[in-house]
Enzyme design. Structure first.
Site, mmCIF file in Angstrom:
data_model
loop_
_atom_site.group_PDB
_atom_site.id
_atom_site.type_symbol
_atom_site.label_atom_id
_atom_site.label_comp_id
_atom_site.label_asym_id
_atom_site.label_seq_id
_atom_site.Cartn_x
_atom_site.Cartn_y
_atom_site.Cartn_z
ATOM 1 N N LYS A 10 -9.313 -44.165 -8.647
ATOM 2 C CA LYS A 10 -8.431 -43.341 -7.812
ATOM 3 C C LYS A 10 -8.421 -43.895 -6.397
ATOM 4 O O LYS A 10 -9.461 -44.050 -5.773
ATOM 5 C CB LYS A 10 -8.880 -41.886 -7.803
ATOM 6 N N HIS A 60 -13.457 -37.867 -8.881
ATOM 7 C CA HIS A 60 -12.505 -38.583 -9.730
ATOM 8 C C HIS A 60 -13.071 -39.950 -10.098
ATOM 9 O O HIS A 60 -13.964 -40.454 -9.424
ATOM 10 C CB HIS A 60 -11.168 -38.773 -9.008
ATOM 11 N N MET A 108 -1.632 -42.667 -15.674
ATOM 12 C CA MET A 108 -0.861 -41.456 -15.948
ATOM 13 C C MET A 108 0.461 -41.810 -16.626
ATOM 14 O O MET A 108 0.937 -41.090 -17.502
ATOM 15 C CB MET A 108 -0.601 -40.671 -14.651
ATOM 16 N N ASN A 125 -0.734 -31.618 -8.765
ATOM 17 C CA ASN A 125 -1.530 -31.342 -9.967
ATOM 18 C C ASN A 125 -0.713 -30.532 -10.956
ATOM 19 O O ASN A 125 -0.228 -29.455 -10.626
ATOM 20 C CB ASN A 125 -2.812 -30.590 -9.578
ATOM 21 N N PHE A 126 -0.567 -31.052 -12.176
ATOM 22 C CA PHE A 126 0.279 -30.414 -13.180
ATOM 23 C C PHE A 126 -0.537 -29.695 -14.263
ATOM 24 O O PHE A 126 -0.112 -29.637 -15.405
ATOM 25 C CB PHE A 126 1.192 -31.476 -13.807
ATOM 26 N N THR A 177 -4.855 -32.497 -4.891
ATOM 27 C CA THR A 177 -5.242 -31.151 -5.338
ATOM 28 C C THR A 177 -6.149 -30.471 -4.321
ATOM 29 O O THR A 177 -6.017 -29.267 -4.058
ATOM 30 C CB THR A 177 -5.950 -31.234 -6.704
ATOM 31 N N THR A 210 3.245 -38.271 -7.660
ATOM 32 C CA THR A 210 2.500 -39.234 -6.847
ATOM 33 C C THR A 210 1.755 -38.517 -5.722
ATOM 34 O O THR A 210 2.319 -37.640 -5.077
ATOM 35 C CB THR A 210 3.477 -40.275 -6.259
ATOM 36 N N THR A 211 0.478 -38.883 -5.513
ATOM 37 C CA THR A 211 -0.298 -38.268 -4.434
ATOM 38 C C THR A 211 -0.345 -39.226 -3.247
ATOM 39 O O THR A 211 -0.005 -40.400 -3.367
ATOM 40 C CB THR A 211 -1.731 -37.928 -4.888
#
Lengths: 214, 214, 214, 214
Positions: free
Chosen positions: B131, B127, B12, B97-98, B138, B72-73
């Site tokens: 990941k 995913h 990202m 989530n953007f 999300t 960051t998740t």
């Protein structure tokens, strides 16, 4: 409740007979390709047949002054107009789809539609090989909820009870809303709900959304 | 805009560098596994890394008194609480989530949730194999929008950028809402939108929904 | 390898340039809407353009006596015939789709087709809004693998790289085979594999299946 | 044919009774939670119940020396071994899934599996909320066809008759094979086909694939 069915021997007709029977309502009038049968005057008339039967349906509703649940798809603009007129005399509930989930799908479309400027929209609908009209009445309702015309692809496939998808596509992402009917029973249950709703009304032209709102 | 990135060498991170570069913003600070590099003081800091970098991020934000875009998740409750505190000093925009489409998905969930009494709900997220956290941030947002805990199945599959599905299942029908990210670029564009939003604020704790609402 | 591209400035052209560049092959010839550019004689020519460029492609192949990788879709029967003829002089690899997964999809169709007597078959293909021809060349390959003509629905949607579905529907069940390209890179990698395959051949007309078989 | 059913009052039991009845076969023995009922000796015994009924099933088969169609899922390794032993005395047809489409799905898995080195594989299965075991027996068959262990996600959702997906994921593309049962009738028809197959055999342990192959 004493009820009648136009299109009693069709797939939906049989399903409605089953669901109404379980709930102990009594079928007193039927009309289909094999002819007409009447035991008593119905309190509500249900039509799940073909547009060709439309004049007969109007005749029966006027003769008995009964509520009408109209589920036949493929009706033209003039026929829909006549139904609205009829709603001034008796309760008329018209929908191309009597399932709860489709109503939710339509609500989601309305929620999304103003926020996807510049995105593409596509609709697909899949039904069993015996479905005669295309696109499905439900696909037409989806376009109405969207507020604009978009392509609809119609697939006819084996015994599929009914599946509708709407795709919203941006350049970097896709949002898909889908509804699958597992069996015709879902629709028959919505018809029963509509008949019970109609029984409490004097007149008016209603959609299944009105029925759901109670 | 002069900006910095925590996690610059991640997937990202690289995508964000590309999108910000195209829009002629200048990267003046980076921090990742290879170390720290600073040319100038950033006006906004972007964090798409791992929870382990969290203390460093807070340190940098406080040192430069800059806006933070936190993507960051896998952050824990305490870390999220600290971000809200930080929002009292600088603008903080936090989201798992953007993308625009996920916001639409969340809105649909909120529209539907009160009308499916007795239905089952299941969530799946798919995913790419790289990941690290599961379930995805999300998916957690989707459960929050739904207002109750439901099963989440996490699939890890090849190079999939990100796909989320929520299934509402009645006995006779299924409603499915799905989002597919076609590439990470979608998210990077949302981060840029967020950075521009943050640049106009003095302080506050915001979600990407706030950014979309303008 | 020294290679040339017809359609160098198109979406696939750029993707191919990137993948071949990473593998340290050198682009010595390009042709597109902006004109022609030549540094040296290519060893292999790649065409991902439009049918209108076909005569130019044939001209270049004959001039340099080089292998041809033909990925342009929408070619007519006569043009395909000419490619087969050309295969008597140089190696020609023609496919509407250069991904491994689509070859697997075609193999599955061939496995299934003899065992679904009386079932319906439907194909759908979804591509980004910029795709000019419909149905996709891949959908045509799917019908060829099936051995009969079936309906194809073409959806054009945002930035979708390419999705193909084939549905086999019996009265009580549905079998669906689907392929999703996550990005154009997949195809460019298949083109590189094909160019390396062609470099070892004297002449012949090949499909991507031949390339996969080695 | 005179037949018996273990699990006659279950969902599949009822469906089987309906399909066999339409084909004019006669049910002469039933066993379920409400007890045992016998009119005559059956020629074939069908078991769609729970593993707990297994000893009773073996007892009945041995008592009447009849063919067995075993569709109960959740059996353990020892029980499956016992069935193979039983196949030395009478015809035994065992499958976790009696649909044609699932057999085609398994064939496709076998076709694909050797050609996706380095790809990820995931399986999902979705069934109605009343299904007790997980993962489904069919998902287990899918893993066996694949020849290795992969993650299976089990979703329990409303009235879904049965849906199985297998995903093959490379870095640039995804191949998905899916089967949807539209109703339990599909399985009941497969059971009937199996019973007719068994009636012609003296002994042996067979799968539904053997039945399909005739």
């Amino acid at each position: 409740m004493k009820y009648g069915i136009i299109g009693a021997s069709g797939k939906m007709g049989k399903e409605i007979l089953g669901v109404f029977d379980e709930a102990q309502h009594i079928c007193v009038y039927t009309y289909d390709v094999d002819g007409e049968a009447q035991i008593e005057a119905p309190e509500v008339l249900i039509d799940f047949s073909l547009p060709a039967a439309f004049p007969k349906t109007i005749e029966i509703v006027k003769k008995f002054k009964v509520a009408l649940i109209m589920g036949t798809t493929g009706l033209n603009a003039e026929q829909l107009e006549l139904l609205k007129e009829l709603g001034k005399e008796v309760p008329v509930i018209q929908s191309f789809n009597f399932s709860v989930g489709i109503q939710l799908l339509l609500q989601c479309i309305e929620r999304v539609k103003g926020q996807v400027d510049g995105w593409d929209v596509e609709i697909t609908e899949t039904h069993h090989r015996f479905k005669k009209d295309k696109p499905s009445g439900t696909a037409i309702m989806m376009k109405q909820a969207l507020g604009r015309d978009v392509p609809v692809s119609s697939l006819r496939l084996g015994g599929v009870a009914g599946e509708h998808n709407i795709y919203f596509g941006g350049l970097g992402e896709t949002l898909t809303l889908s509804h699958t009917a597992l069996s015709r029973r879902t629709f028959a249950e919505g018809v029963l709900k509509s008949a019970l709703f109609a029984a409490k009304k004097q007149s008016g032209f209603y959609s299944f959304r009105d029925v759901m709102a109670g």
